[in-house]
Design a protein around this motif. Structure first.
Motif, PDB file in Angstrom:
ATOM      1  N   VAL A  25       0.796  -1.200  -0.280  1.00 49.44           N
ATOM      2  CA  VAL A  25       0.078  -0.039   0.032  1.00 49.44           C
ATOM      3  C   VAL A  25       0.949   1.464   0.203  1.00 49.44           C
ATOM      4  O   VAL A  25       1.802   1.509   0.923  1.00 49.44           O
ATOM      5  N   GLU A  26       0.572   2.092  -1.099  1.00 57.29           N
ATOM      6  CA  GLU A  26       1.541   3.277  -1.075  1.00 57.29           C
ATOM      7  C   GLU A  26       0.518   4.335  -0.417  1.00 57.29           C
ATOM      8  O   GLU A  26      -0.559   4.461  -0.483  1.00 57.29           O
ATOM      9  N   SER A  27       1.513   5.345   0.038  1.00 61.89           N
ATOM     10  CA  SER A  27       0.694   6.406   0.721  1.00 61.89           C
ATOM     11  C   SER A  27       1.795   7.926   0.355  1.00 61.89           C
ATOM     12  O   SER A  27       2.918   7.672   0.120  1.00 61.89           O
ATOM     13  N   GLY A  28       0.970   8.972   0.489  1.00 62.69           N
ATOM     14  CA  GLY A  28       1.875  10.139   0.695  1.00 62.69           C
ATOM     15  C   GLY A  28       1.885  10.845  -0.743  1.00 62.69           C
ATOM     16  O   GLY A  28       2.328  12.064  -0.755  1.00 62.69           O
ATOM     17  N   GLY A  29       1.133  10.511  -1.821  1.00 65.90           N
ATOM     18  CA  GLY A  29       1.067  11.332  -2.959  1.00 65.90           C
ATOM     19  C   GLY A  29       0.133  12.367  -2.792  1.00 65.90           C
ATOM     20  O   GLY A  29      -1.129  12.223  -2.124  1.00 65.90           O
ATOM     21  N   LEU A  62       8.804  15.782  -1.385  1.00 70.00           N
ATOM     22  CA  LEU A  62       7.832  14.915  -1.063  1.00 70.00           C
ATOM     23  C   LEU A  62       7.963  13.573  -0.799  1.00 70.00           C
ATOM     24  O   LEU A  62       9.264  13.175  -1.377  1.00 70.00           O
ATOM     25  N   THR A  63       7.754  12.975   0.220  1.00 70.30           N
ATOM     26  CA  THR A  63       8.082  11.560   0.449  1.00 70.30           C
ATOM     27  C   THR A  63       7.066  10.643   0.292  1.00 70.30           C
ATOM     28  O   THR A  63       5.756  10.788   0.947  1.00 70.30           O
ATOM     29  N   LEU A  64       7.260   9.584  -0.452  1.00 68.79           N
ATOM     30  CA  LEU A  64       6.164   8.596  -0.435  1.00 68.79           C
ATOM     31  C   LEU A  64       6.404   7.363   0.462  1.00 68.79           C
ATOM     32  O   LEU A  64       7.733   7.135   0.522  1.00 68.79           O
ATOM     33  N   SER A  65       5.284   6.570   0.768  1.00 72.43           N
ATOM     34  CA  SER A  65       5.857   5.457   1.751  1.00 72.43           C
ATOM     35  C   SER A  65       5.076   4.335   1.123  1.00 72.43           C
ATOM     36  O   SER A  65       3.992   4.344   0.445  1.00 72.43           O
ATOM     37  N   CYS A  66       5.630   3.266   1.172  1.00 68.94           N
ATOM     38  CA  CYS A  66       4.901   1.905   0.884  1.00 68.94           C
ATOM     39  C   CYS A  66       5.078   0.958   1.958  1.00 68.94           C
ATOM     40  O   CYS A  66       6.087   0.853   2.585  1.00 68.94           O
ATOM     41  N   THR A  67       3.799   0.465   2.557  1.00 64.35           N
ATOM     42  CA  THR A  67       3.744  -0.671   3.480  1.00 64.35           C
ATOM     43  C   THR A  67       3.483  -1.717   3.043  1.00 64.35           C
ATOM     44  O   THR A  67       2.558  -2.126   2.207  1.00 64.35           O
ATOM     45  N   ALA A  68       4.090  -2.779   3.563  1.00 60.30           N
ATOM     46  CA  ALA A  68       3.756  -4.201   3.086  1.00 60.30           C
ATOM     47  C   ALA A  68       2.964  -4.888   4.350  1.00 60.30           C
ATOM     48  O   ALA A  68       3.087  -4.517   5.084  1.00 60.30           O
ATOM     49  N   THR A 125       8.652  -1.700   4.948  1.00 57.30           N
ATOM     50  CA  THR A 125       8.370  -0.279   4.498  1.00 57.30           C
ATOM     51  C   THR A 125       9.485  -0.005   3.545  1.00 57.30           C
ATOM     52  O   THR A 125      10.758   0.064   3.650  1.00 57.30           O
ATOM     53  N   ALA A 126       9.127   0.964   2.343  1.00 57.61           N
ATOM     54  CA  ALA A 126      10.060   1.343   1.901  1.00 57.61           C
ATOM     55  C   ALA A 126       9.518   2.999   1.485  1.00 57.61           C
ATOM     56  O   ALA A 126       8.332   3.003   1.580  1.00 57.61           O
ATOM     57  N   HIS A 127      10.406   3.903   1.413  1.00 59.66           N
ATOM     58  CA  HIS A 127      10.288   5.279   1.195  1.00 59.66           C
ATOM     59  C   HIS A 127      10.985   5.757   0.048  1.00 59.66           C
ATOM     60  O   HIS A 127      11.989   5.505  -0.087  1.00 59.66           O
ATOM     61  N   LEU A 128      10.220   6.722  -0.671  1.00 52.50           N
ATOM     62  CA  LEU A 128      11.100   7.432  -1.710  1.00 52.50           C
ATOM     63  C   LEU A 128      10.945   9.008  -1.588  1.00 52.50           C
ATOM     64  O   LEU A 128       9.785   9.659  -1.251  1.00 52.50           O
ATOM     65  N   GLN A 129      11.999   9.384  -1.130  1.00 51.79           N
ATOM     66  CA  GLN A 129      12.099  10.971  -1.068  1.00 51.79           C
ATOM     67  C   GLN A 129      12.486  11.578  -2.346  1.00 51.79           C
ATOM     68  O   GLN A 129      13.457  11.280  -3.045  1.00 51.79           O
ATOM     69  N   MET A 130      11.756  12.587  -2.548  1.00 51.11           N
ATOM     70  CA  MET A 130      11.740  13.191  -4.017  1.00 51.11           C
ATOM     71  C   MET A 130      12.069  14.728  -3.562  1.00 51.11           C
ATOM     72  O   MET A 130      11.160  15.318  -2.839  1.00 51.11           O
ATOM     73  N   ASP A 154       9.661  -6.172 -15.218  1.00 51.31           N
ATOM     74  CA  ASP A 154       9.058  -7.561 -15.369  1.00 51.31           C
ATOM     75  C   ASP A 154       9.606  -8.659 -14.380  1.00 51.31           C
ATOM     76  O   ASP A 154       8.845  -9.624 -14.386  1.00 51.31           O
ATOM     77  N   SER A 155      10.306  -8.199 -13.702  1.00 45.69           N
ATOM     78  CA  SER A 155      10.786  -9.281 -12.457  1.00 45.69           C
ATOM     79  C   SER A 155      10.094  -9.134 -11.055  1.00 45.69           C
ATOM     80  O   SER A 155      10.227  -9.918 -10.429  1.00 45.69           O
ATOM     81  N   TYR A 156       9.393  -8.072 -11.173  1.00 48.39           N
ATOM     82  CA  TYR A 156       8.536  -7.811  -9.723  1.00 48.39           C
ATOM     83  C   TYR A 156       7.180  -8.359  -9.719  1.00 48.39           C
ATOM     84  O   TYR A 156       6.350  -8.360 -10.611  1.00 48.39           O
ATOM     85  N   SER A 157       7.037  -9.254  -8.721  1.00 45.50           N
ATOM     86  CA  SER A 157       6.062 -10.098  -8.700  1.00 45.50           C
ATOM     87  C   SER A 157       4.618  -9.216  -7.868  1.00 45.50           C
ATOM     88  O   SER A 157       3.555  -9.620  -8.180  1.00 45.50           O
ATOM     89  N   TYR A 158       5.044  -8.511  -7.100  1.00 42.88           N
ATOM     90  CA  TYR A 158       4.049  -7.790  -6.017  1.00 42.88           C
ATOM     91  C   TYR A 158       3.863  -6.362  -6.327  1.00 42.88           C
ATOM     92  O   TYR A 158       5.039  -5.793  -6.447  1.00 42.88           O
ATOM     93  N   TRP A 159       2.787  -5.840  -6.416  1.00 43.31           N
ATOM     94  CA  TRP A 159       2.514  -4.552  -6.780  1.00 43.31           C
ATOM     95  C   TRP A 159       1.458  -3.719  -6.000  1.00 43.31           C
ATOM     96  O   TRP A 159       0.686  -4.598  -5.580  1.00 43.31           O
ATOM     97  N   GLY A 160       1.657  -2.716  -5.587  1.00 46.56           N
ATOM     98  CA  GLY A 160       0.811  -1.871  -4.880  1.00 46.56           C
ATOM     99  C   GLY A 160      -0.166  -1.052  -6.237  1.00 46.56           C
ATOM    100  O   GLY A 160      -0.106  -1.342  -7.196  1.00 46.56           O
ATOM    101  N   GLN A 161      -1.183  -0.431  -5.605  1.00 48.49           N
ATOM    102  CA  GLN A 161      -2.241   0.185  -6.424  1.00 48.49           C
ATOM    103  C   GLN A 161      -1.723   1.511  -7.108  1.00 48.49           C
ATOM    104  O   GLN A 161      -2.385   2.122  -7.684  1.00 48.49           O
TER     105      GLN A 161
END
Length: 122
Positions: free
Chosen positions: A5-9, A18-24, A78-83, A107-114
């Motif tokens: 689940v991504e958040s922060g947009g 802006l910082t985005l976060s991803c929580t598994a 969790t992963a974060h993207l600082q922009m 193409d290598s990534y199996s799991y994706w957020g919305q």
């Protein structure tokens, strides 16, 4: 099944940060690489950055190295993207992804957020 689940947009102005976060949802992600991709309107989804399971290795798209930083939280689920210095061309839906392989290959990534929308206004 791993859920991301991504958040922060949100909408920001040119030059903002802006910082985005991803929580598994599953702790198994702590042993996976995590990555960020983005898709602008009318364009293909592109690689932004990835980080290995331990957080010690990173890949960043060359055009984004100066302004984007990827990191992982302490629990590694969790992963974060600082922009920084955001530009209108950074407007896109930003997606989080995870996989056992540490790579920039979409193409290598199996799991994706919305995805989470980032809009940069001039």
């Amino acid at each position: 099944q791993v859920q991301l689940v991504e958040s922060g947009g949100r909408q920001v102005q040119t030059g903002d940060s802006l910082t985005l976060s991803c929580t598994a949802s599953d702790s198994s992600v702590s042993r996976y690489a995590m990555a960020w991709f983005r898709q602008a309107p009318g364009k293909e989804r592109e690689f932004v950055a990835s980080i290995n399971w331990a957080g010690g290795s990173r890949l960043v798209a060359p055009s984004k190295k100066e302004r984007f930083t990827i990191s992982r939280g302490y629990a590694k689920t969790t992963a974060h993207l600082q922009m920084s210095s955001l530009k209108p061309e950074d407007t896109a839906v930003y997606y989080c992804a995870a996989d056992s392989r540490f790579t920039s290959d979409i193409d290598s990534y199996s799991y994706w957020g919305q995805g989470t929308q980032v809009t940069v206004s001039s």
